[in-house]
Design a protein around this motif. Sequence first.
Motif, PDB file in Angstrom:
ATOM      1  N   ASP A 221     -13.982   7.748 -12.890  1.00  0.00           N
ATOM      2  CA  ASP A 221     -12.702   8.252 -13.417  1.00  0.00           C
ATOM      3  C   ASP A 221     -13.148   7.005 -14.677  1.00  0.00           C
ATOM      4  O   ASP A 221     -13.120   8.091 -15.909  1.00  0.00           O
TER       5      ASP A 221
ATOM      6  N   LEU B 210       1.023  -0.851   0.518  1.00  0.00           N
ATOM      7  CA  LEU B 210      -0.306  -0.032   0.035  1.00  0.00           C
ATOM      8  C   LEU B 210       1.000   1.194   0.268  1.00  0.00           C
ATOM      9  O   LEU B 210       0.245   2.188  -0.538  1.00  0.00           O
TER      10      LEU B 210
ATOM     11  N   VAL C  32     -10.454   0.735   1.688  1.00  0.00           N
ATOM     12  CA  VAL C  32      -9.006   0.976   1.568  1.00  0.00           C
ATOM     13  C   VAL C  32      -8.409   1.322   0.339  1.00  0.00           C
ATOM     14  O   VAL C  32      -7.626   2.597  -0.290  1.00  0.00           O
ATOM     15  N   ALA C  33      -9.243   0.952  -1.286  1.00  0.00           N
ATOM     16  CA  ALA C  33      -9.357   1.820  -2.973  1.00  0.00           C
ATOM     17  C   ALA C  33      -9.043   3.268  -2.382  1.00  0.00           C
ATOM     18  O   ALA C  33      -8.699   4.191  -2.614  1.00  0.00           O
TER      19      ALA C  33
ATOM     20  N   ARG D 220      -3.299   9.579  -2.443  1.00  0.00           N
ATOM     21  CA  ARG D 220      -2.826   9.828  -3.804  1.00  0.00           C
ATOM     22  C   ARG D 220      -2.653  11.025  -4.106  1.00  0.00           C
ATOM     23  O   ARG D 220      -1.933  12.162  -5.683  1.00  0.00           O
ATOM     24  N   ALA D 221      -4.296  11.897  -4.148  1.00  0.00           N
ATOM     25  CA  ALA D 221      -4.883  13.521  -4.331  1.00  0.00           C
ATOM     26  C   ALA D 221      -3.876  13.865  -3.827  1.00  0.00           C
ATOM     27  O   ALA D 221      -4.178  15.469  -3.635  1.00  0.00           O
ATOM     28  N   GLY D 222      -2.599  13.562  -2.844  1.00  0.00           N
ATOM     29  CA  GLY D 222      -2.369  14.793  -1.715  1.00  0.00           C
ATOM     30  C   GLY D 222      -3.258  15.084  -0.913  1.00  0.00           C
ATOM     31  O   GLY D 222      -4.065  14.642  -0.106  1.00  0.00           O
TER      32      GLY D 222
ATOM     33  N   ALA E 117       3.539   1.733  -1.654  1.00  0.00           N
ATOM     34  CA  ALA E 117       4.746   1.967  -2.398  1.00  0.00           C
ATOM     35  C   ALA E 117       3.040   2.443  -3.607  1.00  0.00           C
ATOM     36  O   ALA E 117       3.047   3.393  -3.995  1.00  0.00           O
ATOM     37  N   ARG E 118       2.023   1.632  -3.754  1.00  0.00           N
ATOM     38  CA  ARG E 118       0.825   2.226  -4.571  1.00  0.00           C
ATOM     39  C   ARG E 118       0.520   3.699  -4.165  1.00  0.00           C
ATOM     40  O   ARG E 118      -0.069   4.340  -4.991  1.00  0.00           O
TER      41      ARG E 118
ATOM     42  N   VAL F 218      -6.190   4.804  -0.507  1.00  0.00           N
ATOM     43  CA  VAL F 218      -5.588   5.035  -1.780  1.00  0.00           C
ATOM     44  C   VAL F 218      -5.850   6.054  -2.608  1.00  0.00           C
ATOM     45  O   VAL F 218      -4.865   7.108  -2.802  1.00  0.00           O
TER      46      VAL F 218
ATOM     47  N   GLY G  38     -18.281  12.576  -8.726  1.00  0.00           N
ATOM     48  CA  GLY G  38     -17.302  13.528 -10.168  1.00  0.00           C
ATOM     49  C   GLY G  38     -17.482  14.539 -10.541  1.00  0.00           C
ATOM     50  O   GLY G  38     -16.151  14.910 -10.666  1.00  0.00           O
TER      51      GLY G  38
END
Lengths: 429, 429
Positions: A142, A29, A309-310, A317-319, A31-32, A313, A327
């Motif tokens: 997405d 997790l 958990v997705a 990733r979105a900082g 790393a991803r 993540v 959306g």
Amino acid sequence: MSALRIGVCGNGTVGGGTIELLRSQAVLLGARAGRELLLTRVGARRDREDCPTGDVPVHRDLLEVARADDVDVVVESIGGTTLAKDIVETALRCGKSVVTANKALIAEHGNELLALAEECGGSLLCEAAVAGAVPILKALRDGMAANTVSELSGIINGTGNFILTEMGAHQRPFDEVLAEAQALGYAEADPTFDVEGTDAAHKLSILAAMAFSTPLNFSAVFCEGISAVTPADIQFADELGYRIKHLGIAKRHADGIELRVHPTLLPKGSLLANVDGVLNAVRLQGHAAGETVYSGAGAGRLPTASAVVADIVDIARAGGNSVHCLGVPVSNLESAPTLPMEAVTSAWYLRMQAEDRPGVMSQLANCLSAEGISIEALIQKPPKGAAATVPVVVLTNSAREEALRRAVTAISALPGITHPHCIRIESAN
Amino acid sequence: MSALRIGVCGNGTVGGGTIELLRSQAVLLGARAGRELLLTRVGARRDREDCPTGDVPVHRDLLEVARADDVDVVVESIGGTTLAKDIVETALRCGKSVVTANKALIAEHGNELLALAEECGGSLLCEAAVAGAVPILKALRDGMAANTVSELSGIINGTGNFILTEMGAHQRPFDEVLAEAQALGYAEADPTFDVEGTDAAHKLSILAAMAFSTPLNFSAVFCEGISAVTPADIQFADELGYRIKHLGIAKRHADGIELRVHPTLLPKGSLLANVDGVLNAVRLQGHAAGETVYSGAGAGRLPTASAVVADIVDIARAGGNSVHCLGVPVSNLESAPTLPMEAVTSAWYLRMQAEDRPGVMSQLANCLSAEGISIEALIQKPPKGAAATVPVVVLTNSAREEALRRAVTAISALPGITHPHCIRIESAN
């Protein structure tokens, strides 16, 4: 980048699975997600042996987790719409993001909660609320970002699908299979939410809001359960080339949106017709992508936690940027009228008992043709022994629901016909 | 936020569709991406009537688009691996991001191109390269982010699936259906890439790299086409409860990774078995999510463009952050040995012609049992008229491929048996 600190409220099925994944998949997790995902707080009214939390502090007061300074993302996994709502509001007001699997909370209070999230600069995501492990909300948000989605439909309640599958496979009545589903833990002690369609309606309202960029509109969903479906219906449908599934259906028309949950005949060759047991599946129709279908486990400890958990993540990733659950920002959502069921068009399956004598069938046909409805197929079984009536099944062509209802009222008044039962047909699934 | 400026290289099927979506969906895309997606440059060797570009400058030298100061994201949609590679490298070196539908380019040069993208701070995305409109790469990268994926399989070449579907539906031979597929535009004039599996192998290598966090390893994919499948095979498989599909399969074991493309018998009830015509579908097996399946259009102008534009939206939403195509930075990828086919285990379908006399079947059975392979099912048809031989079909239990090959060599040497033909079986699809 610094670690993303996570507080999980609830250590039951969803919360426990989430804690397990965060602990067991920490390296992958990291790393991803591009940064460590660090469990810093757990909120639980009692400890559970199946949910070890290591040296992470466990709070009996769940709101402490929602307020904790060392938590960036709160996972709400206690269910319900009272304390859960408090937790989500508190966390958002403290500037945190929230991930939840709680479809009732989002369906019933999502508009205000999503607005609050934006106001406070956080994200509120709920991938696990619909179709469990299947990343259907991400597919809409997405994968289908370039599409105008005109319709979607789905098997979004695993309990109902399990019951219909078992009824069909072994010609067993609804009540008996429901009792088995309860024994297996698939159905709640009070199965109303599952079998009467409320759970599916919650999920459908989330899918529709995302697909059509409209506010959540749970109260507008038409809802019909599966308790009136009989093994005989499943058998007749099979003879006519169909399977019966409990579907959530949302369609956008120029004059409004259809939102409906009900048993539905689907052609056997369609992908959704072949989704059996506790599986979920959703079909999207995009103007560019065409039809895409997504299926998988709709519930369960790790499948649901996989979706939770997705979402974490995604937030990692979105900082600092917020991820808009539907959306687009709430201010971009546009209300659209809900089409009344009377105006919905579909083909129909009608089953009834008819006296086996001349004239009855022609009267039946007259009631339909008087409303402009034609018969596509008909099954009449020979009488069994001394039975006074025989089952008759009619498939109609496509008709407005108000016309069909008038025809059925007329049919019910015929002297030779009793017990008319109607199920809608969807051909393009 | 300022507009994201897009240059599209190529105005054929994919490029033309992308330009069409960027123009027709501008408002919706702006809301979903959080910033305007602005087409600023087009590169095309000639103008096309079916691809109006408005007042956007069109360059005959495609590398000018890759270098243009007013382009943030370059869409490479010219295909091939020569000029396309130049365009991608040039764009990345100029600090831009790149979106491509070019599976050959990514499968064969992806490792160096992805490394270059990271070095230069850009993103290189290729959702449209695998399964067209189906957002399968996003499902792996985002939806399955919490999962250790142990295996995946997919129908990832629409041409091959169309041919097998038609052969089965109408008992038509391969050559005849291929000619029809060419006439319909589904198959290229040189159909080798599609029917011999190279195209599927390209896609499988991308899926496997993403699923297992390994470098791309196209040259390691075992590849067997569909030209040896006969209508009789499809008919026999049907009698035994199977359908034949051309699958790409990747499985992770402790001692290595299976990467293989070949015709495969699938149980009729499985979802992939029911994906027909030009549709694509991919099945993922995650340790937490369990099995999820994704299907939709694998090719076509707008379906492919839908995936291209979704990648552009991903880049727009990420702001200045790069999106790692394979889910993790290239430095996090870990090579793993490819399992040789001899060591792969599967059940088998064997079809042969056998003389209709005592002893032949027992010799056949002996050849299999000598290798420890047992027979799960057998079909022997009665002789037709004066035919000297009859078709015999055997389904074996699961066996290592080297054992099966030795058995088939021994069977081929039997005096009463000719033309043995083997197809692998996957039960868990």
